[in-house]
Design an enzyme around this catalytic site. Structure first.
Site, mmCIF file in Angstrom:
data_model
loop_
_atom_site.group_PDB
_atom_site.id
_atom_site.type_symbol
_atom_site.label_atom_id
_atom_site.label_comp_id
_atom_site.label_asym_id
_atom_site.label_seq_id
_atom_site.Cartn_x
_atom_site.Cartn_y
_atom_site.Cartn_z
ATOM 1 C CB VAL A 172 30.394 48.888 42.422
ATOM 2 C CG1 VAL A 172 31.067 50.597 43.052
ATOM 3 C CG2 VAL A 172 31.104 48.050 41.609
ATOM 4 C CG LEU A 219 35.259 47.026 45.102
ATOM 5 C CD1 LEU A 219 33.497 47.631 45.677
ATOM 6 C CD2 LEU A 219 35.914 47.268 46.865
ATOM 7 N NE ARG A 220 40.484 40.227 44.900
ATOM 8 C CZ ARG A 220 40.950 39.633 46.022
ATOM 9 N NH1 ARG A 220 41.831 39.263 45.926
ATOM 10 N NH2 ARG A 220 41.554 40.265 46.900
ATOM 11 C CG ASN A 237 38.923 44.941 35.557
ATOM 12 O OD1 ASN A 237 39.971 44.643 36.318
ATOM 13 N ND2 ASN A 237 37.983 45.269 35.889
ATOM 14 C CB CYS A 279 34.469 43.084 35.757
ATOM 15 S SG CYS A 279 33.535 43.598 37.451
ATOM 16 N NE ARG A 294 26.875 40.450 36.774
ATOM 17 C CZ ARG A 294 27.104 41.537 37.533
ATOM 18 N NH1 ARG A 294 26.391 42.340 36.742
ATOM 19 N NH2 ARG A 294 26.946 42.084 38.679
HETATM 20 C C1 UGA Z 1 38.068 42.261 38.688
HETATM 21 C C2 UGA Z 1 39.262 42.745 39.036
HETATM 22 O O1 UGA Z 1 40.389 41.204 40.457
HETATM 23 C C3 UGA Z 1 38.905 43.267 40.416
HETATM 24 O O2 UGA Z 1 39.944 44.130 40.641
HETATM 25 C C4 UGA Z 1 37.881 44.666 39.777
HETATM 26 O O3 UGA Z 1 37.727 45.367 40.082
HETATM 27 C C5 UGA Z 1 36.658 44.239 38.993
HETATM 28 O O4 UGA Z 1 36.951 42.894 38.341
HETATM 29 C C6 UGA Z 1 35.568 45.354 38.382
HETATM 30 O O5 UGA Z 1 36.152 45.243 37.409
HETATM 31 O O6 UGA Z 1 34.597 45.609 39.130
HETATM 32 P P1 UGA Z 1 35.919 40.005 39.543
HETATM 33 O O7 UGA Z 1 35.710 40.570 37.936
HETATM 34 O O8 UGA Z 1 35.512 40.440 40.860
HETATM 35 O O9 UGA Z 1 37.060 41.050 39.659
HETATM 36 O O10 UGA Z 1 37.270 38.950 39.274
HETATM 37 P P2 UGA Z 1 38.310 37.876 39.321
HETATM 38 O O11 UGA Z 1 38.573 37.639 40.898
HETATM 39 O O12 UGA Z 1 39.149 39.343 39.147
HETATM 40 O O13 UGA Z 1 38.094 36.860 38.691
HETATM 41 C C7 UGA Z 1 37.991 37.110 37.325
HETATM 42 C C8 UGA Z 1 37.959 36.448 36.769
HETATM 43 O O14 UGA Z 1 39.172 35.984 36.157
HETATM 44 C C9 UGA Z 1 37.583 34.921 37.205
HETATM 45 O O15 UGA Z 1 36.620 33.967 36.355
HETATM 46 C C10 UGA Z 1 38.012 33.943 37.910
HETATM 47 O O16 UGA Z 1 37.866 32.485 38.073
HETATM 48 C C11 UGA Z 1 39.333 34.461 36.879
HETATM 49 N N1 UGA Z 1 40.675 33.899 36.954
HETATM 50 C C12 UGA Z 1 41.241 35.345 38.028
HETATM 51 C C13 UGA Z 1 41.359 33.440 36.689
HETATM 52 O O17 UGA Z 1 40.715 31.909 35.293
HETATM 53 N N2 UGA Z 1 42.894 32.448 36.622
HETATM 54 C C14 UGA Z 1 43.351 33.136 37.913
HETATM 55 O O18 UGA Z 1 44.454 33.548 38.338
HETATM 56 C C15 UGA Z 1 42.747 35.027 38.180
#
Ligand code: UGA
Length: 439
Positions: free
Chosen positions: A11, A153-154, A211, A263, A331
């Site tokens: 971050v 942020l993703r 989240n 996250c 993670r």
């Molecule tokens: C997430 C949030 O999307 C961000 O907005 C936030 O800033 C971030 O956490 C954080 O708190 O710092 P991130 O963990 O990078 O971001 O990833 P995501 O793209 O949200 O995916 C998270 C998990 O959910 C992954 O394992 C992904 O495969 C899974 N996922 C996501 C699904 O299984 N289905 C979906 O439809 C979307």
């Protein structure tokens, strides 16, 4: 504006680099001298698409600096961001705030002139106020305010998310601090990005609630996917059918092997603990934590079933081990539960991941590693698609079927369509859809 960013983790680094690209003068501070030396050589310690180029441009322009010297960075800054880690405390799931408070105390000692101390790290409700209290206790003379500015942020899309956010949340009770924050984010006003001004507590909660809501959405569609399998429905159609309702929205309705990353698992746990403690338990959040843990284990069983009830002595190829594509982050990745389980059941597991091998090798001893997607298929009894990297989206399925000993494809991200896998000669199992036999 002059910005100091404390902590060059994911971050902190992305935020610091992006602020410098907005034209601000940014100094990123870290206690890890090796990391700072690496950053000063222009090397990026994490895999994030586009970050290296942006870092190089802004370093060259003289707007972005890296140092271990917190005192001088803070002394000169209009805003000091705290972007240090808040890991889950072992055993109880509470966010561990020792790094946040440690940074706050060092900042307090270095403050010189009016400064806004901004918390970027995800912190439980009440932390910003406590940071302010600690700073004031240590430096009653300090001219400073605290602001909460959670990040959304993703990983893998962080630069785009920073440059084109849906909103910027600023929690603060001082007009002067709000003005500094507005100035920092001024470049976004061209895009008319909403700035949501709130109290400290509301801003803190917005981050966790966002989240947790997304995690619940994923948990929900995963349960619906299981139901689809039992009643002969297709989860892709169901997700589309509900997602087109503007009140629901189509994003985060992709079923899969369970969410991972740094996250969602941590923040859902922390929110559930905070809520329990505050006397307003969040049963939905507690449930999704359990549902998601169980889901990862269940995926191992799904693979075993697709292999005819046993994987003992069988060769299983795995595509993708990171928790999602475009990151090297392992993670809480579902692979960390699924692959060791397959090994325990006697399978020989070979994996390929474009970025995850280095950490994967350490975290999953016993797994063999291949250099490309087709290498894991050689003489395999089953191929498991676990992370939907782009390079796995258009594989030559016929070639894969020919290379395998038993042509079984378990697609845990629904990348392929049942009929195309069947046409290629594969027995195909996916999520929330009827399995298909080779045609
Ligand atoms: C997430 C949030 O999307 C961000 O907005 C936030 O800033 C971030 O956490 C954080 O708190 O710092 P991130 O963990 O990078 O971001 O990833 P995501 O793209 O949200 O995916 C998270 C998990 O959910 C992954 O394992 C992904 O495969 C899974 N996922 C996501 C699904 O299984 N289905 C979906 O439809 C979307």
């Amino acid at each position: 504006m002059r910005v100091a960013m404390i902590g060059t983790g994911y971050v902190g680094l992305v935020t610091g680099v992006c602020f410098s690209d907005f034209g601000h003068e940014v100094t990123c501070v870290d206690i890890d001298a090796d990391k700072v030396a690496m950053l000063n050589r222009g090397e990026v310690p994490i895999f994030e698409p586009g970050l290296d180029a942006l870092m190089a441009t802004n370093t060259e322009a003289g707007r972005l600096h890296f140092t271990t010297d917190l005192t001088s960075a803070v002394k000169n800054a209009d805003a000091v961001f705290i972007g240090v880690g808040t890991p889950s405390r072992r055993g109880d799931g509470y966010a561990d705030l020792q790094f946040v408070y440690g940074a706050a105390e060092q900042i307090a000692d270095a403050l010189d002139g009016y400064t806004v101390v901004v918390l970027k790290s995800t912190v439980p409700v009440g932390t910003n106020r406590e940071v302010l209290r600690r700073i004031k206790a240590r430096r009653p003379d300090a001219e400073c305010d605290v602001a909460s500015n959670p990040e959304f942020l993703r990983e893998g899309a962080a630069i785009e998310d920073f440059m084109r956010p849906d909103r910027v949340v600023v929690g603060s009770e001082s007009d002067r601090a709000r003005e500094v924050m507005r100035e920092l984010y001024r470049p976004l006003s061209l895009r008319e990005t909403p700035i949501v001004n709130t109290t400290l507590e509301s801003a803190e909660l917005i981050k966790y609630a966002a989240n947790a809501f997304l995690a619940i959405k994923i948990g929900f569609i995963n349960e619906v996917a299981d139901l689809c399998e039992n009643v002969g429905a297709d989860v892709q159609d169901v997700a589309k059918g509900i997602g087109l309702d503007g009140r629901i929205g189509s994003k985060f309705l992709h079923p899969g092997p369970g969410y991972g990353g740094s996250c969602f698992p941590k923040d859902t746990l922390a929110l559930a603990r905070t809520a329990e403690e505050a006397g307003a338990p969040t049963r939905l959040v507690e449930a999704v934590v359990q549902i998601n843990d169980a889901r990862k284990r269940k995926m191992a069983t799904k693979i075993v079933d697709a292999c005819g009830g046993s994987v003992s002595g069988k060769r299983i190829g795995v595509l993708g081990v990171t928790f999602k594509p475009n990151t090297d982050d392992m993670r809480d990745s579902p692979s960390l539960v699924i692959l060791p389980r397959l090994l325990d059941l006697g399978a020989e597991v070979t994996a390929y991941d474009p970025q995850g091998r280095r950490e994967g090798e350490e975290m999953m001893p016993g797994v063999k590693w291949a250099d490309g997607p087709y290498d894991v298929c050689q003489e395999a009894d089953a191929l498991v698609l676990l992370t939907e990297w782009n390079e796995f989206r258009a594989l030559d399925l016929r070639r894969i079927a020919d290379m395998m000993r038993t042509s079984v494809l378990v697609d845990l991200r629904n990348v392929y369509r049942p009929h195309e896998a069947a046409r290629a000669g594969l027995a195909y199992t996916s999520i929330g859809r009827k399995p298909s036999a080779p045609s």
